[in-house]
Design a protein around this motif. Structure first.
Motif, PDB file in Angstrom:
ATOM      1  N   HIS A 284       0.819  -1.215   0.000  1.00  0.00           N
ATOM      2  CA  HIS A 284       0.000   0.000   0.000  1.00  0.00           C
ATOM      3  C   HIS A 284       0.851   1.263   0.000  1.00  0.00           C
ATOM      4  O   HIS A 284       0.531   2.235  -0.692  1.00  0.00           O
ATOM      5  CB  HIS A 284      -0.934  -0.004   1.215  1.00  0.00           C
ATOM      6  CG  HIS A 284      -2.199  -0.767   0.993  1.00  0.00           C
ATOM      7  ND1 HIS A 284      -3.450  -0.263   1.287  1.00  0.00           N
ATOM      8  CD2 HIS A 284      -2.419  -2.007   0.492  1.00  0.00           C
ATOM      9  CE1 HIS A 284      -4.376  -1.156   0.976  1.00  0.00           C
ATOM     10  NE2 HIS A 284      -3.774  -2.228   0.504  1.00  0.00           N
TER      11      HIS A 284
ATOM     12  N   ASP B  52      -4.430  -2.373   6.092  1.00  0.00           N
ATOM     13  CA  ASP B  52      -3.702  -3.525   5.550  1.00  0.00           C
ATOM     14  C   ASP B  52      -2.683  -4.054   6.555  1.00  0.00           C
ATOM     15  O   ASP B  52      -1.612  -4.541   6.187  1.00  0.00           O
ATOM     16  CB  ASP B  52      -3.025  -3.178   4.228  1.00  0.00           C
ATOM     17  CG  ASP B  52      -2.828  -4.420   3.337  1.00  0.00           C
ATOM     18  OD1 ASP B  52      -3.613  -5.377   3.458  1.00  0.00           O
ATOM     19  OD2 ASP B  52      -1.889  -4.424   2.528  1.00  0.00           O
TER      20      ASP B  52
ATOM     21  N   ARG C 247      -1.206  -7.594   6.168  1.00  0.00           N
ATOM     22  CA  ARG C 247      -0.121  -7.874   5.209  1.00  0.00           C
ATOM     23  C   ARG C 247       1.095  -6.975   5.475  1.00  0.00           C
ATOM     24  O   ARG C 247       1.927  -6.776   4.597  1.00  0.00           O
ATOM     25  CB  ARG C 247      -0.634  -7.692   3.779  1.00  0.00           C
ATOM     26  CG  ARG C 247      -1.701  -8.711   3.394  1.00  0.00           C
ATOM     27  CD  ARG C 247      -2.029  -8.668   1.926  1.00  0.00           C
ATOM     28  NE  ARG C 247      -2.678  -7.424   1.547  1.00  0.00           N
ATOM     29  CZ  ARG C 247      -3.073  -7.133   0.301  1.00  0.00           C
ATOM     30  NH1 ARG C 247      -2.888  -8.013  -0.676  1.00  0.00           N
ATOM     31  NH2 ARG C 247      -3.673  -5.990   0.042  1.00  0.00           N
TER      32      ARG C 247
ATOM     33  N   THR D 289      -7.746  -5.643   6.066  1.00  0.00           N
ATOM     34  CA  THR D 289      -8.416  -4.861   5.027  1.00  0.00           C
ATOM     35  C   THR D 289      -8.939  -5.698   3.873  1.00  0.00           C
ATOM     36  O   THR D 289     -10.000  -5.396   3.307  1.00  0.00           O
ATOM     37  CB  THR D 289      -7.463  -3.770   4.508  1.00  0.00           C
ATOM     38  OG1 THR D 289      -7.059  -2.957   5.625  1.00  0.00           O
ATOM     39  CG2 THR D 289      -8.115  -2.907   3.450  1.00  0.00           C
ATOM     40  N   VAL D 290      -8.214  -6.733   3.507  1.00  0.00           N
ATOM     41  CA  VAL D 290      -8.663  -7.570   2.385  1.00  0.00           C
ATOM     42  C   VAL D 290      -9.185  -8.920   2.855  1.00  0.00           C
ATOM     43  O   VAL D 290      -9.390  -9.828   2.052  1.00  0.00           O
ATOM     44  CB  VAL D 290      -7.542  -7.758   1.335  1.00  0.00           C
ATOM     45  CG1 VAL D 290      -7.206  -6.442   0.671  1.00  0.00           C
ATOM     46  CG2 VAL D 290      -6.301  -8.396   1.941  1.00  0.00           C
TER      47      VAL D 290
ATOM     48  N   CYS E 270      -7.884 -11.449   4.554  1.00  0.00           N
ATOM     49  CA  CYS E 270      -7.021 -12.570   4.160  1.00  0.00           C
ATOM     50  C   CYS E 270      -6.584 -13.437   5.332  1.00  0.00           C
ATOM     51  O   CYS E 270      -5.887 -14.435   5.141  1.00  0.00           O
ATOM     52  CB  CYS E 270      -5.792 -12.052   3.426  1.00  0.00           C
ATOM     53  SG  CYS E 270      -4.690 -11.029   4.434  1.00  0.00           S
TER      54      CYS E 270
ATOM     55  N   HIS F   5     -12.657  -7.949   7.525  1.00  0.00           N
ATOM     56  CA  HIS F   5     -13.496  -8.123   6.339  1.00  0.00           C
ATOM     57  C   HIS F   5     -13.666  -9.617   6.077  1.00  0.00           C
ATOM     58  O   HIS F   5     -12.884 -10.443   6.563  1.00  0.00           O
ATOM     59  CB  HIS F   5     -12.882  -7.407   5.139  1.00  0.00           C
ATOM     60  CG  HIS F   5     -13.074  -5.915   5.194  1.00  0.00           C
ATOM     61  ND1 HIS F   5     -14.053  -5.270   4.472  1.00  0.00           N
ATOM     62  CD2 HIS F   5     -12.441  -4.961   5.919  1.00  0.00           C
ATOM     63  CE1 HIS F   5     -14.006  -3.968   4.737  1.00  0.00           C
ATOM     64  NE2 HIS F   5     -13.043  -3.752   5.614  1.00  0.00           N
TER      65      HIS F   5
ATOM     66  N   ASP G 298     -13.714 -11.630   3.255  1.00  0.00           N
ATOM     67  CA  ASP G 298     -13.385 -12.184   1.940  1.00  0.00           C
ATOM     68  C   ASP G 298     -13.163 -13.694   1.956  1.00  0.00           C
ATOM     69  O   ASP G 298     -13.419 -14.372   0.953  1.00  0.00           O
ATOM     70  CB  ASP G 298     -12.151 -11.472   1.384  1.00  0.00           C
ATOM     71  CG  ASP G 298     -12.393  -9.985   1.191  1.00  0.00           C
ATOM     72  OD1 ASP G 298     -12.546  -9.545   0.040  1.00  0.00           O
ATOM     73  OD2 ASP G 298     -12.458  -9.265   2.193  1.00  0.00           O
TER      74      ASP G 298
ATOM     75  N   GLU H  55     -17.645  -3.406   2.150  1.00  0.00           N
ATOM     76  CA  GLU H  55     -17.047  -3.571   0.823  1.00  0.00           C
ATOM     77  C   GLU H  55     -16.863  -5.047   0.487  1.00  0.00           C
ATOM     78  O   GLU H  55     -16.622  -5.876   1.357  1.00  0.00           O
ATOM     79  CB  GLU H  55     -15.691  -2.862   0.781  1.00  0.00           C
ATOM     80  CG  GLU H  55     -15.784  -1.349   0.968  1.00  0.00           C
ATOM     81  CD  GLU H  55     -14.432  -0.688   0.858  1.00  0.00           C
ATOM     82  OE1 GLU H  55     -13.863  -0.701  -0.258  1.00  0.00           O
ATOM     83  OE2 GLU H  55     -13.940  -0.177   1.866  1.00  0.00           O
ATOM     84  N   ARG H  56     -16.993  -5.345  -0.781  1.00  0.00           N
ATOM     85  CA  ARG H  56     -16.802  -6.709  -1.296  1.00  0.00           C
ATOM     86  C   ARG H  56     -17.701  -7.712  -0.538  1.00  0.00           C
ATOM     87  O   ARG H  56     -18.916  -7.627  -0.632  1.00  0.00           O
ATOM     88  CB  ARG H  56     -15.317  -7.103  -1.245  1.00  0.00           C
ATOM     89  CG  ARG H  56     -14.394  -6.128  -1.990  1.00  0.00           C
ATOM     90  CD  ARG H  56     -12.945  -6.563  -1.920  1.00  0.00           C
ATOM     91  NE  ARG H  56     -12.512  -6.917  -0.584  1.00  0.00           N
ATOM     92  CZ  ARG H  56     -12.149  -6.027   0.342  1.00  0.00           C
ATOM     93  NH1 ARG H  56     -12.148  -4.735   0.085  1.00  0.00           N
ATOM     94  NH2 ARG H  56     -11.778  -6.437   1.546  1.00  0.00           N
TER      95      ARG H  56
END
Length: 378
Positions: free
Chosen positions: A103, A139, A142, A168-169, A171, A197, A199, A227-228
């Motif tokens: 990022h 993030d 990561r 954030t993603v 993971c 999140h 995902d 989001e997502r």
């Protein structure tokens, strides 16, 4: 589950609004905030004031509601963002900056040192204006652990009151989350916040194991909006805290109404099989299940639907048994003899196997026919 020291920060009005296609009006935000407050949520993230004048107006309106919850607004590490949040009269500013190499390289095109220097300057600026400051590491999942801990330490020295770990993603897995939170707790003195999140479908589990590892502030959204694939669902976290951790200060009876309100104002329907608030969460069709439920609801319900403002329903279909027919008929005021019960059960199964819905209207017609003793041929 061990005894937990936690609070809830619900981010429906900010991260939930970042769901593709979702926009809340000022009135929507105020109505949702009111129900969140009635539920007992300690912190409500009302929005991102720097986004627009209307967003700032909406956040300001929530701040003026004089709720019991503390009101938070999101801010980048920019003076204009911080000023926009301060102008709303918030109690807390969630000031975030990305901390992962990916990022920093892609978004900022600056060195890590420059990013953190600018971020800490804004933390100091917000802190000097008398609000709580929550530093959010975007993030974080990561980010190299050493770099992440260094960022938290710098934020602490700058005056941050809390530190957020943002997956954030989405993971992370539960074991990864637990280990990472434990490692951070050993090195960072600030109360930690967990922002997950979904995902990989692990958001609720990650949030709860983070709490067990020492996270204090748990971030959620109603119905898992976001989001997502969305964020950690508020309703799932509250039910687990009540049933597993003995935390009973939240009014879970508000959950059903809150879920319905957010579904209506967001335009995002709740999946029928969604835990806690989905239409099927307390719906039963199996004859074996219904017979047992009529004797003792705990046979096939871990917690009562009334706990979360819902009602139990019996769905008539292929798997229905005579106990369900008798119960539903009686609840609707129809008194069937054995022959009538058998005939209605046969018709329900026949129609269901033909993929014809047994709607309330169809059921009433069947019950009327059975009571009158008419023979119907399908």
């Amino acid at each position: 589950m061990k005894k937990l020291h936690v609070e809830i920060c619900d981010v429906t009005l900010r991260d939930g609004e970042q769901t593709p296609g979702v926009t809340f009006t000022r009135e929507d935000k105020m109505e949702i905030a009111s129900l969140l407050d009635a539920t007992g949520v300690e912190v409500i993230e009302a929005g991102f004031p720097a986004v627009s004048a209307k967003e700032q107006e909406a956040v300001r309106a929530v701040c003026r509601m004089d709720l019991g919850a503390r009101i938070c607004a999101l801010s980048r590490a920019r003076k204009g963002d911080v000023d926009a949040a301060l102008d709303c009269g918030v109690d807390m500013i969630g000031l975030f900056a990305a901390t992962s190499d990916l990022h920093i390289r892609t978004k900022y095109k600056k060195s890590r040192e420059e990013v953190m220097a600018e971020t800490c300057a804004m933390i100091e600026y917000a802190h000097d204006h008398g609000v709580q400051v929550r530093f959010g590491a975007e993030d974080a999942s990561r980010t190299d652990l050493k770099d992440l801990i260094d960022a938290y330490r710098q934020a602490t020295e700058a005056g941050a009151d809390l530190a957020t770990f943002a997956d954030t993603v989405g993971c992370m897995t539960p074991m990864e989350t637990f280990e990472r939170m434990q490692a951070i707790r050993r090195e960072v003195d600030l109360p930690l916040c967990i922002h997950c999140h979904d995902d990989l479908g692990c958001a609720t589990a990650n949030t709860l194991v983070a709490a067990e590892a020492g996270a204090f502030q748990l971030h959620t959204t109603v119905n898992g909006l976001g989001e997502r694939a969305g964020n950690t669902p508020l309703e799932e976290v509250l039910v687990v805290l009540a049933t597993k951790a003995g935390i009973n200060r939240y009014d879970l009876s508000q959950i059903g109404a809150l879920s319905d309100l957010v579904a209506r104002t967001s335009g995002v329907e709740v999946a029928r099989n969604k835990a806690v608030v989905g239409a099927n969460a307390f719906a039963h069709e199996s004859g074996i299940h219904i017979a047992a439920l009529l004797e003792d609801p705990s046979t096939y319900e871990y917690y009562r639907p009334a706990l979360v403002g819902r009602e139990r329903t019996f769905v008539l279909g292929k798997h229905t048994g005579r106990h369900a027919i008798e119960h539903v008929a009686a609840s609707l005021g129809y008194h069937l003899n054995d022959e009538g019960v058998r005939w209605v059960l046969h018709e329900v199964k026949r129609r269901s196997e033909a993929k014809c819905n047994v709607t309330p209207e169809v059921l009433r017609d069947l019950l009327c026919t059975a009571v009158r003793g008419r023979e119907v041929r399908g």
